[in-house]
Write a protein that holds these residues in place. Sequence first.
Motif, PDB file in Angstrom:
ATOM      1  N   THR A  14       0.829  -1.207   0.000  1.00  0.00           N
ATOM      2  CA  THR A  14       0.000   0.000   0.000  1.00  0.00           C
ATOM      3  C   THR A  14       0.863   1.257   0.000  1.00  0.00           C
ATOM      4  O   THR A  14       1.816   1.375   0.762  1.00  0.00           O
ATOM      5  CB  THR A  14      -0.934   0.022   1.227  1.00  0.00           C
ATOM      6  N   THR A  15       0.479   2.186  -0.864  1.00  0.00           N
ATOM      7  CA  THR A  15       1.156   3.484  -0.958  1.00  0.00           C
ATOM      8  C   THR A  15       0.198   4.575  -0.483  1.00  0.00           C
ATOM      9  O   THR A  15      -0.999   4.322  -0.305  1.00  0.00           O
ATOM     10  CB  THR A  15       1.553   3.783  -2.412  1.00  0.00           C
ATOM     11  N   VAL A  16       0.719   5.781  -0.317  1.00  0.00           N
ATOM     12  CA  VAL A  16      -0.129   6.919   0.052  1.00  0.00           C
ATOM     13  C   VAL A  16      -1.193   7.109  -1.027  1.00  0.00           C
ATOM     14  O   VAL A  16      -2.367   7.328  -0.726  1.00  0.00           O
ATOM     15  CB  VAL A  16       0.718   8.196   0.243  1.00  0.00           C
ATOM     16  N   GLU A  17      -0.788   7.014  -2.291  1.00  0.00           N
ATOM     17  CA  GLU A  17      -1.728   7.177  -3.394  1.00  0.00           C
ATOM     18  C   GLU A  17      -2.830   6.115  -3.339  1.00  0.00           C
ATOM     19  O   GLU A  17      -4.005   6.409  -3.550  1.00  0.00           O
ATOM     20  CB  GLU A  17      -0.976   7.098  -4.721  1.00  0.00           C
ATOM     21  N   LYS A  20      -5.183   7.035  -0.544  1.00  0.00           N
ATOM     22  CA  LYS A  20      -6.020   8.165  -0.988  1.00  0.00           C
ATOM     23  C   LYS A  20      -7.141   7.670  -1.882  1.00  0.00           C
ATOM     24  O   LYS A  20      -8.279   8.120  -1.764  1.00  0.00           O
ATOM     25  CB  LYS A  20      -5.180   9.193  -1.744  1.00  0.00           C
ATOM     26  N   ASN A  21      -6.831   6.742  -2.784  1.00  0.00           N
ATOM     27  CA  ASN A  21      -7.855   6.196  -3.675  1.00  0.00           C
ATOM     28  C   ASN A  21      -8.931   5.450  -2.895  1.00  0.00           C
ATOM     29  O   ASN A  21     -10.111   5.540  -3.224  1.00  0.00           O
ATOM     30  CB  ASN A  21      -7.232   5.274  -4.725  1.00  0.00           C
ATOM     31  N   LEU A  22      -8.537   4.698  -1.874  1.00  0.00           N
ATOM     32  CA  LEU A  22      -9.490   3.971  -1.050  1.00  0.00           C
ATOM     33  C   LEU A  22     -10.481   4.925  -0.393  1.00  0.00           C
ATOM     34  O   LEU A  22     -11.668   4.638  -0.290  1.00  0.00           O
ATOM     35  CB  LEU A  22      -8.758   3.150   0.015  1.00  0.00           C
ATOM     36  N   PHE A  23      -9.999   6.080   0.038  1.00  0.00           N
ATOM     37  CA  PHE A  23     -10.839   7.082   0.696  1.00  0.00           C
ATOM     38  C   PHE A  23     -11.275   8.175  -0.275  1.00  0.00           C
ATOM     39  O   PHE A  23     -11.676   9.260   0.135  1.00  0.00           O
ATOM     40  CB  PHE A  23     -10.092   7.698   1.885  1.00  0.00           C
ATOM     41  N   GLY A  24     -11.230   7.882  -1.572  1.00  0.00           N
ATOM     42  CA  GLY A  24     -11.538   8.859  -2.613  1.00  0.00           C
ATOM     43  C   GLY A  24     -12.944   9.421  -2.565  1.00  0.00           C
ATOM     44  O   GLY A  24     -13.179  10.535  -3.012  1.00  0.00           O
ATOM     45  N   GLY A  25     -13.899   8.688  -2.035  1.00  0.00           N
ATOM     46  CA  GLY A  25     -15.278   9.164  -1.964  1.00  0.00           C
ATOM     47  C   GLY A  25     -15.559  10.047  -0.764  1.00  0.00           C
ATOM     48  O   GLY A  25     -16.700  10.460  -0.548  1.00  0.00           O
ATOM     49  N   VAL A  31      -3.141  12.174   4.256  1.00  0.00           N
ATOM     50  CA  VAL A  31      -3.153  10.715   4.252  1.00  0.00           C
ATOM     51  C   VAL A  31      -1.715  10.254   4.432  1.00  0.00           C
ATOM     52  O   VAL A  31      -0.819  10.707   3.724  1.00  0.00           O
ATOM     53  CB  VAL A  31      -3.732  10.168   2.925  1.00  0.00           C
ATOM     54  N   ARG A  32      -1.489   9.343   5.416  1.00  0.00           N
ATOM     55  CA  ARG A  32      -0.131   8.880   5.692  1.00  0.00           C
ATOM     56  C   ARG A  32      -0.111   7.363   5.766  1.00  0.00           C
ATOM     57  O   ARG A  32      -0.970   6.768   6.400  1.00  0.00           O
ATOM     58  CB  ARG A  32       0.359   9.449   7.029  1.00  0.00           C
ATOM     59  N   PHE A  45       0.048  -0.111   8.158  1.00  0.00           N
ATOM     60  CA  PHE A  45      -0.982   0.757   8.719  1.00  0.00           C
ATOM     61  C   PHE A  45      -0.734   2.199   8.316  1.00  0.00           C
ATOM     62  O   PHE A  45       0.352   2.556   7.860  1.00  0.00           O
ATOM     63  CB  PHE A  45      -1.076   0.631  10.247  1.00  0.00           C
ATOM     64  N   GLY A  46      -1.769   3.008   8.464  1.00  0.00           N
ATOM     65  CA  GLY A  46      -1.663   4.417   8.111  1.00  0.00           C
ATOM     66  C   GLY A  46      -2.724   5.225   8.833  1.00  0.00           C
ATOM     67  O   GLY A  46      -3.484   4.689   9.663  1.00  0.00           O
ATOM     68  N   PHE A  47      -2.775   6.515   8.494  1.00  0.00           N
ATOM     69  CA  PHE A  47      -3.712   7.438   9.124  1.00  0.00           C
ATOM     70  C   PHE A  47      -4.317   8.342   8.073  1.00  0.00           C
ATOM     71  O   PHE A  47      -3.650   8.728   7.112  1.00  0.00           O
ATOM     72  CB  PHE A  47      -2.992   8.291  10.184  1.00  0.00           C
ATOM     73  N   VAL A  48      -5.593   8.676   8.262  1.00  0.00           N
ATOM     74  CA  VAL A  48      -6.307   9.558   7.349  1.00  0.00           C
ATOM     75  C   VAL A  48      -6.992  10.632   8.186  1.00  0.00           C
ATOM     76  O   VAL A  48      -7.709  10.310   9.145  1.00  0.00           O
ATOM     77  CB  VAL A  48      -7.356   8.779   6.516  1.00  0.00           C
ATOM     78  N   ASP A  49      -6.763  11.896   7.832  1.00  0.00           N
ATOM     79  CA  ASP A  49      -7.366  13.016   8.554  1.00  0.00           C
ATOM     80  C   ASP A  49      -8.652  13.467   7.873  1.00  0.00           C
ATOM     81  O   ASP A  49      -8.711  13.564   6.646  1.00  0.00           O
ATOM     82  CB  ASP A  49      -6.401  14.205   8.605  1.00  0.00           C
TER      83      ASP A  49
END
Length: 95
Positions: A14-17, A20-25, A31-32, A45-49
């Motif tokens: 998984t990349t940042v991009e 971002k696509n997963l949370f695109g809607g 996004v980290r 794992f990552g974080f989304v604000d």
Amino acid sequence: MSRTLYVGNLPFTTTVEGLKNLFGGYDVGEVRVMTDRDSGRSRGFGFVDFASDGEADKAIRVLNGHSLDNREIIVNEARPRKDRNSGGSFGSSEW
């Protein structure tokens, strides 16, 4: 006030991009994807604000348990980061 979601059990590719696509809607901010400092590979794992509590709640309901590359991801509210001592307790005044 912004709200941060934890996204776990991500594929190590998984990349940042990709995140971002997963949370695109959703209306997201930063996004980290956390990476290993030596290899640069995702740590899984990552974080989304989010600026909106409503958007964050909706993302949790829809994406928690979602399958991503045959892995069931975890999406929930991130816990506050604990303060970390930079040098351990050596020389600490707590002795």
